[in-house]
Design a protein around this motif. Structure first.
Motif, PDB file in Angstrom:
ATOM      1  N   TYR A  58      30.334  77.863  58.953  1.00 56.34           N
ATOM      2  CA  TYR A  58      30.740  78.271  60.294  1.00 56.34           C
ATOM      3  C   TYR A  58      29.552  78.887  61.015  1.00 56.34           C
ATOM      4  CZ  TYR A  58      35.219  77.928  57.903  1.00 56.34           C
ATOM      5  OH  TYR A  58      36.269  77.486  57.151  1.00 56.34           O
ATOM      6  N   VAL A  59      29.594  78.819  62.331  1.00 57.37           N
ATOM      7  CA  VAL A  59      28.586  79.477  63.160  1.00 57.37           C
ATOM      8  C   VAL A  59      28.961  80.953  63.283  1.00 57.37           C
ATOM      9  CG1 VAL A  59      27.445  79.521  65.405  1.00 57.37           C
ATOM     10  CG2 VAL A  59      28.187  77.337  64.414  1.00 57.37           C
ATOM     11  N   ARG A  60      27.975  81.806  63.112  1.00 55.90           N
ATOM     12  CA  ARG A  60      28.196  83.255  63.181  1.00 55.90           C
ATOM     13  C   ARG A  60      27.188  83.879  64.148  1.00 55.90           C
ATOM     14  NH1 ARG A  60      32.388  82.252  61.335  1.00 55.90           N
ATOM     15  NH2 ARG A  60      33.271  82.827  59.300  1.00 55.90           N
ATOM     16  N   ALA A  61      27.493  85.089  64.585  1.00 51.75           N
ATOM     17  CA  ALA A  61      26.591  85.882  65.432  1.00 51.75           C
ATOM     18  C   ALA A  61      26.872  87.351  65.182  1.00 51.75           C
ATOM     19  CB  ALA A  61      26.767  85.542  66.908  1.00 51.75           C
ATOM     20  N   ASP A  62      25.833  88.171  65.220  1.00 51.29           N
ATOM     21  CA  ASP A  62      25.973  89.614  64.974  1.00 51.29           C
ATOM     22  C   ASP A  62      26.388  90.304  66.269  1.00 51.29           C
ATOM     23  OD1 ASP A  62      25.187  89.215  62.346  1.00 51.29           O
ATOM     24  OD2 ASP A  62      23.066  89.430  62.845  1.00 51.29           O
ATOM     25  N   TRP A  63      27.629  90.093  66.667  1.00 53.56           N
ATOM     26  CA  TRP A  63      28.121  90.684  67.911  1.00 53.56           C
ATOM     27  C   TRP A  63      28.453  92.156  67.708  1.00 53.56           C
ATOM     28  CZ3 TRP A  63      33.188  92.550  68.299  1.00 53.56           C
ATOM     29  CH2 TRP A  63      34.033  92.236  67.228  1.00 53.56           C
ATOM     30  N   ILE A  64      28.448  92.893  68.776  1.00 48.88           N
ATOM     31  CA  ILE A  64      28.674  94.338  68.714  1.00 48.88           C
ATOM     32  C   ILE A  64      29.750  94.735  69.721  1.00 48.88           C
ATOM     33  CG2 ILE A  64      26.326  94.858  67.958  1.00 48.88           C
ATOM     34  CD1 ILE A  64      25.677  95.646  70.815  1.00 48.88           C
ATOM     35  N   THR A  65      30.393  95.844  69.418  1.00 41.11           N
ATOM     36  CA  THR A  65      31.391  96.420  70.323  1.00 41.11           C
ATOM     37  C   THR A  65      30.736  97.514  71.155  1.00 41.11           C
ATOM     38  OG1 THR A  65      33.176  95.958  68.751  1.00 41.11           O
ATOM     39  CG2 THR A  65      33.605  97.595  70.462  1.00 41.11           C
ATOM     40  N   ILE A  66      30.911  97.468  72.446  1.00 42.49           N
ATOM     41  CA  ILE A  66      30.342  98.459  73.358  1.00 42.49           C
ATOM     42  C   ILE A  66      31.362  99.573  73.565  1.00 42.49           C
ATOM     43  CG2 ILE A  66      29.341  98.868  75.615  1.00 42.49           C
ATOM     44  CD1 ILE A  66      27.704  97.052  73.803  1.00 42.49           C
ATOM     45  N   PRO A 268      36.678 101.067  72.272  1.00 47.93           N
ATOM     46  CA  PRO A 268      36.064  99.773  72.610  1.00 47.93           C
ATOM     47  C   PRO A 268      36.300  99.418  74.079  1.00 47.93           C
ATOM     48  CG  PRO A 268      37.346  99.617  70.578  1.00 47.93           C
ATOM     49  CD  PRO A 268      37.696 100.936  71.204  1.00 47.93           C
ATOM     50  N   LEU A 269      35.219  99.105  74.773  1.00 47.82           N
ATOM     51  CA  LEU A 269      35.304  98.680  76.161  1.00 47.82           C
ATOM     52  C   LEU A 269      35.210  97.158  76.285  1.00 47.82           C
ATOM     53  CD1 LEU A 269      33.020 101.356  77.864  1.00 47.82           C
ATOM     54  CD2 LEU A 269      35.507 101.383  77.630  1.00 47.82           C
ATOM     55  N   LEU A 270      34.265  96.593  75.559  1.00 45.19           N
ATOM     56  CA  LEU A 270      34.066  95.148  75.556  1.00 45.19           C
ATOM     57  C   LEU A 270      33.172  94.791  74.377  1.00 45.19           C
ATOM     58  CD1 LEU A 270      30.935  94.792  76.821  1.00 45.19           C
ATOM     59  CD2 LEU A 270      32.140  95.378  78.905  1.00 45.19           C
ATOM     60  N   ALA A 271      32.989  93.503  74.172  1.00 43.25           N
ATOM     61  CA  ALA A 271      32.129  93.014  73.097  1.00 43.25           C
ATOM     62  C   ALA A 271      30.976  92.223  73.697  1.00 43.25           C
ATOM     63  CB  ALA A 271      32.918  92.153  72.124  1.00 43.25           C
ATOM     64  N   LEU A 272      29.825  92.311  73.044  1.00 45.16           N
ATOM     65  CA  LEU A 272      28.661  91.531  73.443  1.00 45.16           C
ATOM     66  C   LEU A 272      28.304  90.596  72.289  1.00 45.16           C
ATOM     67  CD1 LEU A 272      26.057  93.703  75.379  1.00 45.16           C
ATOM     68  CD2 LEU A 272      27.375  91.765  76.184  1.00 45.16           C
ATOM     69  N   VAL A 273      28.286  89.312  72.576  1.00 43.50           N
ATOM     70  CA  VAL A 273      28.004  88.306  71.553  1.00 43.50           C
ATOM     71  C   VAL A 273      26.644  87.686  71.851  1.00 43.50           C
ATOM     72  CG1 VAL A 273      28.823  86.223  70.415  1.00 43.50           C
ATOM     73  CG2 VAL A 273      30.477  87.850  71.371  1.00 43.50           C
ATOM     74  N   PRO A 274      25.655  87.879  70.982  1.00 41.07           N
ATOM     75  CA  PRO A 274      24.335  87.261  71.200  1.00 41.07           C
ATOM     76  C   PRO A 274      24.353  85.785  70.818  1.00 41.07           C
ATOM     77  CG  PRO A 274      24.302  88.547  69.184  1.00 41.07           C
ATOM     78  CD  PRO A 274      25.672  88.744  69.796  1.00 41.07           C
ATOM     79  N   VAL A 275      24.865  84.965  71.724  1.00 38.72           N
ATOM     80  CA  VAL A 275      25.019  83.533  71.438  1.00 38.72           C
ATOM     81  C   VAL A 275      23.674  82.892  71.123  1.00 38.72           C
ATOM     82  CG1 VAL A 275      25.809  81.342  72.399  1.00 38.72           C
ATOM     83  CG2 VAL A 275      27.078  83.442  72.872  1.00 38.72           C
ATOM     84  N   ALA A 276      22.626  83.318  71.802  1.00 34.31           N
ATOM     85  CA  ALA A 276      21.312  82.718  71.593  1.00 34.31           C
ATOM     86  C   ALA A 276      20.733  83.049  70.221  1.00 34.31           C
ATOM     87  CB  ALA A 276      20.345  83.171  72.684  1.00 34.31           C
TER      88      ALA A 276
END
Length: 382
Positions: A58-66, A268-276
């Protein structure tokens, strides 16, 4: 009669022709299968047996919660769902009027602390001047003692000399009385000079103690000023934290923040996903890991885009199997045992051009195929 014979001969030769044609087709088919089997065998011997494939990837990304660092009501949400943001982009603004008031209060305390330091430094300067003046008075008192001592010695010698002269009837009793009085005054003057010097030395000790106390108070004022500076810095940080910014570049997801919503630190306000910066995690069987090494090339096919073949390489291996890090890891020491082949997560980094081929998003299912050949084996079989 001849036509009948020819028809009989043609009818007799037609089955033979069909049999020969079928045999030729069977021969050609068998030859094709033999060539295909030989080609596949060569491919398997040179390349196929070195390829390890899995569809558990699967494709993964180290996303974070703001989350906010301060509490308050949301004044404005500055981003939309699925919006791409850069590092430092404002995301959410929290009402800051209370924090601005606290900042002014902290600035006032800092100014007060610095003014107290200036006043205490002026007091130290005054005390230093008084100490210098007192030292001069002590020196003057020492000189007065020397003068009184000399006068006392002179008066004592006069007293002794006139006492002898009176005993010899060479001087009058009145003169002796006058010299005796001078000697008594000289002794009194010497005692007063010593007392004055002692008083000046005591005054010096008092001034030195006052100076030490003032120095200690200055250190106390400096400590209070340092505390006021720290409080001001914290207040400035809190005011700055009312504007929540993006710590990384990515795409906004799970936007839960809404205007006039009361938020607290950690919410949690939102999530940021570093797609790149996405990568692939492929779960290979433990029996497939024998020849795998970091840096080996990988072909990735995304289920959403089966026609595209992406390139990458093995970046690292998990320190344990997936079962080892499960919430409820299995315990094979209980009950009957059934051996199950374990899977180990392998992190695969995609080449920079892979993301330009197709829009890869975290969570997509992929098929990963690793070429486990060494560099020498790959060059030999090319």
């Amino acid at each position: 009669m001849n036509m009948a014979v020819d028809e009989q001969q043609a009818a007799s030769t037609e089955p033979a022709t069909r049999i020969i044609g079928k045999r030729r087709l069977m021969g050609l088919g068998g030859g094709f299968l033999a060539v295909a089997a030989l080609g596949y065998g060569l491919y398997w011997a040179n390349i196929g047996r070195y390829l390890e494939e899995t569809d558990d990837a699967y494709v993964r990304a180290d996303w974070i919660t703001i989350s906010p660092k301060v509490s308050g009501y949301v004044d404005e949400v500055l981003v939309e769902d699925n919006q791409s943001v850069a590092v430092g982009t404002p995301l959410v603004r929290i009402q800051d009027r209370d924090y601005r008031a606290r900042l002014q209060q902290a600035q006032a305390r800092q100014a007060e602390a610095r003014a107290a330091i200036v006043a205490q430094q002026a007091a130290l300067v005054t005390l230093d001047a008084q100490l210098m003046e007192q030292q001069a008075l002590i020196d003057q008192a020492a000189a007065d003692i020397d003068s009184a001592r000399a006068e006392r010695q002179r008066a004592q010698l006069d007293y002794q000399r006139y006492r002898d002269l009176v005993a010899q009837k060479a001087a009058s009793d009145q003169r002796l009385e006058s010299v005796t009085a001078d000697f008594a005054r000289a002794r009194s003057a010497f005692s007063r000079a010593e007392a004055a010097a002692s008083r000046q030395r005591t005054r010096l000790s008092v001034l030195q103690a006052s100076r030490e106390q003032a120095a200690a108070q200055l250190q106390q004022q400096q400590a209070r000023a340092a505390g006021a500076d720290a409080s001001l810095a914290l207040t400035e940080n809190e005011l700055e934290d009312t504007l929540v910014r993006a710590p990384i570049a990515g795409v906004v997801g799970q936007r839960r923040a809404r205007q006039r919503q009361y938020v607290t630190p950690g919410l949690p306000l939102l999530a940021l996903v570093p797609v790149a910066q996405s990568y692939v995690v492929a779960n290979f069987k433990e029996t497939q890991l024998r020849r795998m090494r970091p840096g080996q090339p990988v072909e990735v096919r995304v289920d959403s885009f089966p026609e595209a073949t992406l390139r990458g390489h093995i970046e690292s291996f998990s320190p344990g199997s997936g079962a080892l890090f499960a919430l409820l890891p299995p315990d094979n020491a209980t009950g009957n045992f059934t051996k199950i082949v374990q899977r180990f997560p392998v992190r695969i980094a995609l080449d920079p051009g892979a993301r330009q081929q197709v829009p890869i998003l975290p969570g997509m299912s992929v098929i990963a195929e690793v070429d486990t050949r060494s560099d020498g084996e790959a060059q030999q079989h090319e």
